[in-house]
Design a protein around this motif. Structure first.
Motif, PDB file in Angstrom:
ATOM      1  N   VAL A 157      -2.952  11.195   3.857  1.00  0.00           N
ATOM      2  CA  VAL A 157      -3.714   9.963   4.052  1.00  0.00           C
ATOM      3  C   VAL A 157      -4.652  10.170   5.233  1.00  0.00           C
ATOM      4  O   VAL A 157      -4.235  10.629   6.300  1.00  0.00           O
ATOM      5  N   VAL A 158      -5.923   9.807   5.021  1.00  0.00           N
ATOM      6  CA  VAL A 158      -6.944   9.948   6.050  1.00  0.00           C
ATOM      7  C   VAL A 158      -7.520   8.567   6.346  1.00  0.00           C
ATOM      8  O   VAL A 158      -7.776   7.785   5.419  1.00  0.00           O
ATOM      9  N   MET A 159      -7.730   8.268   7.647  1.00  0.00           N
ATOM     10  CA  MET A 159      -8.294   6.974   8.025  1.00  0.00           C
ATOM     11  C   MET A 159      -9.137   7.126   9.280  1.00  0.00           C
ATOM     12  O   MET A 159      -9.061   8.147   9.985  1.00  0.00           O
ATOM     13  N   GLU A 160      -9.945   6.105   9.570  1.00  0.00           N
ATOM     14  CA  GLU A 160     -10.773   6.074  10.762  1.00  0.00           C
ATOM     15  C   GLU A 160     -10.066   5.302  11.875  1.00  0.00           C
ATOM     16  O   GLU A 160      -9.276   4.399  11.599  1.00  0.00           O
ATOM     17  N   SER A 161     -10.396   5.653  13.118  1.00  0.00           N
ATOM     18  CA  SER A 161      -9.824   4.947  14.272  1.00  0.00           C
ATOM     19  C   SER A 161     -10.701   3.745  14.608  1.00  0.00           C
ATOM     20  O   SER A 161     -11.421   3.737  15.606  1.00  0.00           O
TER      21      SER A 161
ATOM     22  N   ARG B  35      -3.881   1.054  14.036  1.00  0.00           N
ATOM     23  CA  ARG B  35      -2.528   1.302  14.525  1.00  0.00           C
ATOM     24  C   ARG B  35      -1.435   0.761  13.589  1.00  0.00           C
ATOM     25  O   ARG B  35      -0.497   1.499  13.252  1.00  0.00           O
ATOM     26  N   PRO B  36      -1.471  -0.517  13.170  1.00  0.00           N
ATOM     27  CA  PRO B  36      -0.397  -0.973  12.271  1.00  0.00           C
ATOM     28  C   PRO B  36      -0.371  -0.218  10.950  1.00  0.00           C
ATOM     29  O   PRO B  36       0.701  -0.009  10.375  1.00  0.00           O
TER      30      PRO B  36
ATOM     31  N   GLY C   5       2.877   1.944   9.838  1.00  0.00           N
ATOM     32  CA  GLY C   5       3.551   1.617   8.595  1.00  0.00           C
ATOM     33  C   GLY C   5       3.642   2.789   7.630  1.00  0.00           C
ATOM     34  O   GLY C   5       4.612   2.901   6.871  1.00  0.00           O
ATOM     35  N   LEU C   6       2.644   3.692   7.652  1.00  0.00           N
ATOM     36  CA  LEU C   6       2.624   4.819   6.723  1.00  0.00           C
ATOM     37  C   LEU C   6       3.174   6.106   7.321  1.00  0.00           C
ATOM     38  O   LEU C   6       3.433   7.069   6.587  1.00  0.00           O
ATOM     39  N   GLU C   7       3.360   6.151   8.620  1.00  0.00           N
ATOM     40  CA  GLU C   7       3.759   7.383   9.298  1.00  0.00           C
ATOM     41  C   GLU C   7       5.054   7.988   8.771  1.00  0.00           C
ATOM     42  O   GLU C   7       5.134   9.219   8.612  1.00  0.00           O
TER      43      GLU C   7
ATOM     44  N   LEU D 212       0.832  -1.203   0.000  1.00  0.00           N
ATOM     45  CA  LEU D 212       0.000   0.000   0.000  1.00  0.00           C
ATOM     46  C   LEU D 212       0.863   1.248   0.000  1.00  0.00           C
ATOM     47  O   LEU D 212       0.594   2.207  -0.748  1.00  0.00           O
ATOM     48  N   GLU D 213       1.891   1.244   0.808  1.00  0.00           N
ATOM     49  CA  GLU D 213       2.782   2.415   0.881  1.00  0.00           C
ATOM     50  C   GLU D 213       3.468   2.668  -0.458  1.00  0.00           C
ATOM     51  O   GLU D 213       3.550   3.817  -0.934  1.00  0.00           O
TER      52      GLU D 213
END
Length: 425
Positions: free
Chosen positions: A59-63, A69-70, A74-76, A47-48
């Motif tokens: 990049v936007v995601m839901e908690s 977390r992973p 991985g993208l941080e 994905l990265e």
């Protein structure tokens, strides 16, 4: 010439799969590209690589539970990440799908309508795990304490009625002997230390019981668990002391606030950072924690001032700090509690003290100032008038006439405090 525009990816996170939508807007019409990935480490690396090849920078995601977390870790290092709560972006009933959810995240971020969650850096996250784990370990110690007291009651042993701490030096030594099957009350009472030796007779009467073999086995197992938990807490304390070595100044400033010890200061720094840089004001910080009055308004009517659910770890900690500060003599917080308690119940007044402490914590960290205790402020004229009115009402309820007293003591001309108090007729 290549056009310049921003590309943002929205990720709908699940336990086993990730639904990813890339949003591009080279002109007025947005373009979307969709793709699914697994949730394993190798799939996150794919994905990265795909996002980087597509020129994505945000990049936007839901908690979603713990599954985000992973993906975040991985993208941080490669993208600017944004996290939001699922309740803030919930789809209408009958219009929900994985790719729609991901597209909605990308659209809302592009329009500036996304409410983000506060996610600290990697170092602060490790502090959080340590301090929160320490809290859970101490809770387990409290549960075991209750279990041990229940086991003693099974055998008619009332040790907790005499000893203030079952797991203290004296209580622990007696428990070890009880677990080994010793029933001689003189031997057991001989393990008392300090001022507890003066209660020898009471100890012998409280220890005059007997545990069955099954309960002695359980007692030994509980004591072994206590040893393990204490050892784990000590390891966490040492690790935190080494990890926060560079922030001793912030810890020292926090420790000057009444009710804040070293452990509380470590928890505060681990939750909000050594400078509280994520919060623009003390009010914003108090609102994020959830220690300020809430608002439930509709049609101009506020139906509830109940506080919103914020950071539950900080809410618990600030309440503990507030009660400790309230019981500290000659402090501002003790005086504040005393002034507020007649108007609101005790817990409400303590909640107001926690709110004030939250603001002071932000000032101490964000502006790097020292807390200076000024003591309890003297009551103002308004407070004195309210107290006098209450006393007059109490005197009148028992049939006492205080008009003559006020006529003889009221200064002339009528000025100051007594000019605002009407004597009953």
């Amino acid at each position: 010439m290549e056009s310049v525009y921003r590309s943002v990816a929205g990720i709908d996170v699940h336990k086993k799969m990730l639904a990813v939508v890339i949003r591009r807007q080279p002109d007025e019409q947005a373009e979307y590209e969709k793709r699914k990935f697994g949730a394993t480490r190798a799939e996150i690396q794919h994905l990265e690589a795909w996002l980087r090849a597509q020129g994505v920078s945000e990049v936007v995601m839901e908690s979603t539970a713990q599954y985000w977390r992973p993906v975040w870790y991985g993208l941080e290092p490669h993208f600017r990440l944004h996290l939001t709560h699922p309740l803030k972006t919930r789809a209408p009933r009958g219009r929900k799908s994985d790719f729609r959810d991901a597209q909605r995240l990308a659209d809302r971020w592009s329009s500036g309508d996304l409410e983000e969650s506060f996610i600290p850096g990697a170092e602060q996250r490790s502090w959080r795990w340590l301090t929160r784990t320490r809290v859970q370990l101490k809770k387990k110690l409290g549960v075991i304490h209750s279990h041990v007291e229940g086991l003693l009651e099974q055998g008619g042993i009332k040790l907790s009625a005499v000893v203030s701490d079952l797991f203290g030096v004296s209580g622990w030594a007696m428990l070890e002997l009880i677990g080994q099957g010793v029933t001689d009350v003189e031997v057991l009472a001989g393990k008392a230390r300090g001022v507890l030796r003066k209660k020898d007779r009471e100890l012998q009467e409280a220890l005059a019981g007997r545990l069955e073999p099954v309960y002695r086995l359980l007692l030994r197992q509980h004591m072994e668990q206590v040893r393990l938990l204490r050892r784990q807490v000590e390891e966490i304390n040492q690790t935190l002391a080494e990890a926060m070595q560079e922030h001793l100044a912030a810890l020292h400033r926090l420790s000057k606030i009444p009710g804040v010890d070293l452990y509380a200061a470590q928890e505060l720094v681990s939750e909000i950072g050594p400078q509280a840089a994520a919060f623009a004001s003390a009010e914003q910080f108090a609102s994020w924690v959830g220690v300020c009055p809430g608002s439930q308004e509709s049609a101009g009517v506020n139906y509830s001032h109940r506080s919103a659910k914020g950071n539950r770890y900080l809410r618990r900690l600030l309440c503990q700090i507030a009660w400790a500060a309230i019981h500290t003599k000659d402090t501002f917080f003790a005086g504040l509690f005393a002034r507020l308690k007649p108007r609101v119940e005790g817990k409400g007044a303590a909640w107001a003290v926690a709110h004030r402490i939250a603001k002071i914590v932000w000032l101490v960290l964000h502006q790097e100032v020292e807390y200076q205790e000024k003591g309890s402020a003297p009551p103002n004229e308004r407070t004195l008038v309210r107290k006098f009115k209450r006393l007059l009402k109490e005197f009148g309820s028992v049939g006492l006439d205080v008009r003559a007293l006020f006529r003889s003591t009221t200064p002339s001309p009528r000025v100051g405090l007594f000019s605002r108090v009407r004597t009953p007729r």
